[in-house]
Motif scaffolding. Structure first.
Motif, PDB file in Angstrom:
ATOM      1  N   ALA A  12       0.819  -1.213   0.000  1.00  7.48           N
ATOM      2  CA  ALA A  12       0.000   0.000   0.000  1.00  7.48           C
ATOM      3  C   ALA A  12       0.854   1.266   0.000  1.00  7.48           C
ATOM      4  CB  ALA A  12      -0.956  -0.007   1.187  1.00  7.48           C
ATOM      5  N   GLN A  66       0.869   4.116  -2.996  1.00  2.00           N
ATOM      6  CA  GLN A  66       0.548   5.516  -2.740  1.00  2.00           C
ATOM      7  C   GLN A  66       1.693   6.436  -3.173  1.00  2.00           C
ATOM      8  OE1 GLN A  66      -2.306   6.879  -1.962  1.00  2.00           O
ATOM      9  NE2 GLN A  66      -3.345   4.922  -1.728  1.00  2.00           N
ATOM     10  N   THR A  77      -5.112  10.327   0.423  1.00  2.00           N
ATOM     11  CA  THR A  77      -5.817   9.286   1.195  1.00  2.00           C
ATOM     12  C   THR A  77      -6.775   9.892   2.205  1.00  2.00           C
ATOM     13  OG1 THR A  77      -4.087   9.110   2.885  1.00  2.00           O
ATOM     14  CG2 THR A  77      -3.902   7.643   0.948  1.00  2.00           C
TER      15      THR A  77
END
Length: 115
Positions: free
Chosen positions: A11, A15, A38
């Protein structure tokens, strides 16, 4: 065929790649962009950021921009850019996640129009 190191993409790494899609950024800029994109749900600390950045550099998914090209101001900051391979990996990961969401929606685990 051997398993790729970034399959699936962690993750934090995903990102970071997304943060670099539109512009070259230095480490602090990446941290701010990830937090923003996010909605504050992911905040990268320096340890996670720089270990992820190093892994992405090692895999050729991002590159360090030459200081002369970076326009970073003080010259001390390292500025990173998404490579073509990094863009391809980000697209593949987005498609993989979209497929997971389609299955979750079909099984009525997720409702709504997210994809």
């Amino acid at each position: 065929m051997p398993k790729r190191r970034f399959d699936p993409l962690p993750a934090a790494a995903f990102q970071i790649l997304l943060a670099l899609v539109e512009e070259d950024l230095h480490g602090y800029g990446i941290m701010r962009q990830v937090k923003e994109q996010t909605g504050g749900s992911m905040r990268l600390g320096p340890g996670t950021l720089y270990s992820s950045v190093q892994s992405l550099l090692d895999e050729g998914l991002i590159m360090e921009v030459d200081e002369k090209q970076a326009e970073a101001g003080d010259g001390r900051r390292r500025v990173y850019r998404l490579t073509k391979a990094g863009h391809e990996v980000a697209c593949a990961e987005a498609e993989r996640l979209a497929g997971v969401l389609r299955v979750a929606r079909a099984k009525r685990v997720l409702r709504g129009e997210y994809v």
